[in-house]
Design an enzyme around this catalytic site. Structure first.
Site, PDB file in Angstrom:
ATOM      1  N   TYR A  87      -6.911   0.623  27.980  1.00  0.00           N
ATOM      2  CA  TYR A  87      -8.239   1.106  27.602  1.00  0.00           C
ATOM      3  C   TYR A  87      -9.271   0.803  28.687  1.00  0.00           C
ATOM      4  O   TYR A  87     -10.107   1.645  29.027  1.00  0.00           O
ATOM      5  CB  TYR A  87      -8.678   0.497  26.269  1.00  0.00           C
ATOM      6  CG  TYR A  87      -7.637   0.632  25.182  1.00  0.00           C
ATOM      7  CD1 TYR A  87      -6.917   1.815  25.024  1.00  0.00           C
ATOM      8  CD2 TYR A  87      -7.351  -0.429  24.318  1.00  0.00           C
ATOM      9  CE1 TYR A  87      -5.945   1.937  24.038  1.00  0.00           C
ATOM     10  CE2 TYR A  87      -6.391  -0.313  23.332  1.00  0.00           C
ATOM     11  CZ  TYR A  87      -5.678   0.866  23.200  1.00  0.00           C
ATOM     12  OH  TYR A  87      -4.719   0.978  22.226  1.00  0.00           O
ATOM     13  N   GLY A 103      -1.313   2.147  23.001  1.00  0.00           N
ATOM     14  CA  GLY A 103      -1.977   1.539  24.143  1.00  0.00           C
ATOM     15  C   GLY A 103      -2.384   0.121  23.840  1.00  0.00           C
ATOM     16  O   GLY A 103      -2.273  -0.348  22.708  1.00  0.00           O
ATOM     17  N   HIS A 104      -2.832  -0.561  24.877  1.00  0.00           N
ATOM     18  CA  HIS A 104      -3.341  -1.919  24.741  1.00  0.00           C
ATOM     19  C   HIS A 104      -4.568  -2.080  25.623  1.00  0.00           C
ATOM     20  O   HIS A 104      -4.922  -1.191  26.412  1.00  0.00           O
ATOM     21  CB  HIS A 104      -2.265  -2.945  25.104  1.00  0.00           C
ATOM     22  CG  HIS A 104      -1.226  -3.137  24.035  1.00  0.00           C
ATOM     23  ND1 HIS A 104      -1.521  -3.702  22.815  1.00  0.00           N
ATOM     24  CD2 HIS A 104       0.090  -2.814  23.999  1.00  0.00           C
ATOM     25  CE1 HIS A 104      -0.429  -3.739  22.071  1.00  0.00           C
ATOM     26  NE2 HIS A 104       0.563  -3.200  22.767  1.00  0.00           N
ATOM     27  N   ASP A 105      -5.194  -3.245  25.487  1.00  0.00           N
ATOM     28  CA  ASP A 105      -6.422  -3.547  26.217  1.00  0.00           C
ATOM     29  C   ASP A 105      -6.359  -3.087  27.674  1.00  0.00           C
ATOM     30  O   ASP A 105      -7.275  -2.438  28.186  1.00  0.00           O
ATOM     31  CB  ASP A 105      -6.660  -5.063  26.146  1.00  0.00           C
ATOM     32  CG  ASP A 105      -7.916  -5.522  26.851  1.00  0.00           C
ATOM     33  OD1 ASP A 105      -7.972  -5.415  28.096  1.00  0.00           O
ATOM     34  OD2 ASP A 105      -8.832  -6.022  26.190  1.00  0.00           O
ATOM     35  N   ILE A 106      -5.283  -3.415  28.367  1.00  0.00           N
ATOM     36  CA  ILE A 106      -5.163  -3.105  29.787  1.00  0.00           C
ATOM     37  C   ILE A 106      -5.271  -1.601  30.046  1.00  0.00           C
ATOM     38  O   ILE A 106      -5.821  -1.172  31.062  1.00  0.00           O
ATOM     39  CB  ILE A 106      -3.843  -3.684  30.354  1.00  0.00           C
ATOM     40  CG1 ILE A 106      -3.837  -3.636  31.875  1.00  0.00           C
ATOM     41  CG2 ILE A 106      -2.630  -2.964  29.770  1.00  0.00           C
ATOM     42  CD1 ILE A 106      -2.662  -4.387  32.488  1.00  0.00           C
ATOM     43  N   LEU A 147       0.802  -1.223   0.000  1.00  0.00           N
ATOM     44  CA  LEU A 147       0.000   0.000   0.000  1.00  0.00           C
ATOM     45  C   LEU A 147       0.836   1.274   0.000  1.00  0.00           C
ATOM     46  O   LEU A 147       0.284   2.380  -0.012  1.00  0.00           O
ATOM     47  CB  LEU A 147      -0.957  -0.010   1.193  1.00  0.00           C
ATOM     48  CG  LEU A 147      -2.075  -1.061   1.114  1.00  0.00           C
ATOM     49  CD1 LEU A 147      -2.910  -1.058   2.381  1.00  0.00           C
ATOM     50  CD2 LEU A 147      -2.957  -0.824  -0.107  1.00  0.00           C
ATOM     51  N   ASP A 203     -10.259  -5.459  23.983  1.00  0.00           N
ATOM     52  CA  ASP A 203     -10.047  -5.834  22.589  1.00  0.00           C
ATOM     53  C   ASP A 203     -11.295  -6.438  21.946  1.00  0.00           C
ATOM     54  O   ASP A 203     -11.715  -6.019  20.862  1.00  0.00           O
ATOM     55  CB  ASP A 203      -8.913  -6.851  22.482  1.00  0.00           C
ATOM     56  CG  ASP A 203      -7.538  -6.201  22.515  1.00  0.00           C
ATOM     57  OD1 ASP A 203      -7.461  -4.970  22.434  1.00  0.00           O
ATOM     58  OD2 ASP A 203      -6.545  -6.941  22.642  1.00  0.00           O
TER      59      ASP A 203
END
Length: 379
Positions: free
Chosen positions: A131, A126-129, A62, A157
Site C-alpha cells: 500500500y 496486499g499488505h502495508d508494504i 457468522l 497499517d
C-alpha cells in the site's frame, strides 16, 4: 472517564489497522465489542493483546443466520461498526452497510482496506508494504543509492489505516449527531499513507528546499548532515535534527564545530562530507556522554532507544507514557486530556468471554443462549 464514554462500537475481528482503531476507541472510554469467530470454550487471549485491551469479546458463527441476526440486533444499540474485510465479504455474510443501517439509520459503518472499496486493485490481496508502495511513501524512505526500507508497518497499517479509520468514524459520528443519519466510511491505506506524505508532496511541487523525487538526498530523509542518525563510541545511536538555523548554531557551539567547515548549513554539495566528519566526532564518546552534553537542549538531539529502554527514560516516566497492563508494559492511551482523562486500560479479554452478558442485554434469556450454543451459533 475518557472522552468517548457512552459510545458503543462494534468491531468485527481482524488483524492490524481495524483492531488498532478499536483500541483507540476503547482507550478513550468507548465500549468496544469485538466479534470473534474463535470458540469461547478455548479460553484463549488474542495474539495481538495490546490492540484488544479494554474491549469486550463475543463469539459468533457468522455463517449461521441466527448469529447474523444477533449481530444485527447489536447494531441497533451501537453508534458505529468497523470491519476490515475484502470488499463484498460483509455483504455476502449479510452484515454489510445496507443490512446494518436498515436496523439503525444513525449507524456509522467504517470499512478498512488497503486499496479501498473500489478501483481495479480493490479485490487484490496486499499488505502495508504494498500500500505504501502505491502512495509514493515507500519510495522516499531509505538511504541514497540504496533500496527503499519499509518502516515496519507503521505508515500503512497504523498511520495511514487505523488512525484514519478512527478519525473518519469519529467525524461521521459527530455528523450523525447533527443529521440523524449514518454513513459509510471508506478508508484506504493507500490514500491514508498518501495523506501522510502531504508535506513531501508540497515541497516537491513547490521545489522548496530543493526537494527531489529521490530518497536519501533531501533535508528530512537523511540527506542532510543535520538530520541524521549517528553511531556513538559504544555502538549505540543518537538522532540529530537541528533544522532551524538557531538550533543548528547551538549544536555547533556545544560540539565545538569549526565555523569555517560547518558554517553553511545548506551547502547541499558538502552534506555527505559533513556527515562523515560528524560521524567521526560522534564516535569519540558514548551515547550517554553525548546526551549529558546535548539532550534536553535546543540542539535537537535525542538517544535512539530500544523498546526495552524507552519505558525507562526519565521523560517517559515523568509523563506516564507507558503503563502496566496485566503485568505487561504497554504504551499508554494517547493523547492526554485536561479533564476527561482515560483510565488505565484493562487487559485483553479472553475471546468470547462476554458473549452471554452482551446478548443478555439484547433480550436473549438463558435458555435461548444455551440452545444457540448447542447449535454452534455461539462459538
Amino acid at each position: 472517564m475518557g472522552p468517548l464514554q457512552g459510545l458503543r462500537i462494534i468491531e468485527i475481528e481482524g488483524l492490524g489497522p481495524a483492531p488498532f482503531a478499536g483500541m483507540m476507541f476503547a482507550d478513550m472510554g468507548a465500549e468496544v465489542i469485538s466479534v470473534t469467530r474463535k470458540s469461547a470454550a478455548e479460553g484463549s487471549a488474542p495474539v495481538n493483546s495490546i490492540s484488544e485491551r479494554g474491549k469486550k469479546s463475543i463469539a459468533l458463527n457468522l455463517k449461521d443466520p441466527r448469529a447474523v441476526e444477533a449481530l444485527l440486533k447489536l447494531c441497533e444499540t451501537a453508534d458505529a461498526l468497523i470491519e476490515g474485510f475484502r470488499p463484498g465479504v460483509a455483504e455476502r455474510l449479510g452484515i454489510g452497510p445496507d443490512d446494518c443501517m436498515a436496523r439503525n439509520p444513525k449507524l456509522v459503518y467504517g470499512r478498512m482496506t488497503g486499496w479501498g472499496q473500489t478501483g481495479p486493485m480493490s479485490q487484490a490481496a496486499g499488505h502495508d508494504i504494498n500500500y505504501i508502495s502505491l502512495s509514493g511513501a515507500l519510495h522516499g524512505i531509505g538511504r541514497a543509492g540504496d533500496k527503499p526500507v519499509p518502516p515496519l508497518n507503521l505508515v500503512g497499517d497504523f498511520g495511514g489505516g487505523g488512525m484514519f479509520l478512527a478519525f473518519g468514524v469519529v467525524s461521521a459520528m459527530l455528523e450523525a449527531g447533527r443529521s440523524g443519519k449514518g454513513q459509510v466510511v471508506d478508508v484506504s491505506m493507500v490514500e491514508g499513507s498518501a495523506a501522510l506524505m502531504h508535506m513531501m508532496y508540497s515541497y516537491y511541487n513547490l521545489g522548496a528546499f530543493g526537494w527531489r523525487d529521490e530518497r536519501g538526498v533531501n533535508v528530512l530523509d537523511t540527506g542532510a548532515h543535520f538530520y541524521e542518525v549517528y553511531e556513538t563510541q559504544d555502538g549505540k545511536y543518537l538522532s540529530v535534527g537541528p533544522i532551524e538555523p538557531q538550533f543548528y548554531q547551538l549544536l555547533k557551539e556545544l560540539m565545538g564545530l569549526d565555523e569555517t567547515v560547518f558554517g553553511n548549513q545548506y551547502d547541499v554539495e558538502r552534506w555527505p562530507e559533513l556527515k562523515e566528519q560528524l560521524q567521526v566526532l560522534f564516535k569519540t564518546r558514548t551515547r550517554d556522554a553525548w546526551c549529558d552534553l546535548l539532550e534536553g537542549t535546543d540542539a535537537c538531539v535525542a538517544p535512539v532507544l530500544s523498546m526495552s529502554e524507552a519505558p525507562k527514560h526519565p521523560h517517559n516516566v515523568a509523563r506516564n507514557s507507558f503503563v502496566d497492563v496485566g503485568g505487561h508494559v504497554q504504551p499508554c492511551p494517547a493523547p492526554k486530556f485536561s479533564r476527561s482523562e482515560p483510565a488505565t486500560p484493562k487487559p485483553a479479554p479472553l475471546q468470547g468471554v462476554d458473549t452471554d452478558a452482551v446478548l443478555a442485554g439484547l433480550g436473549y434469556d438463558a435458555d435461548s443462549l444455551a440452545a444457540l450454543r448447542a447449535d454452534g451459533v455461539l462459538t
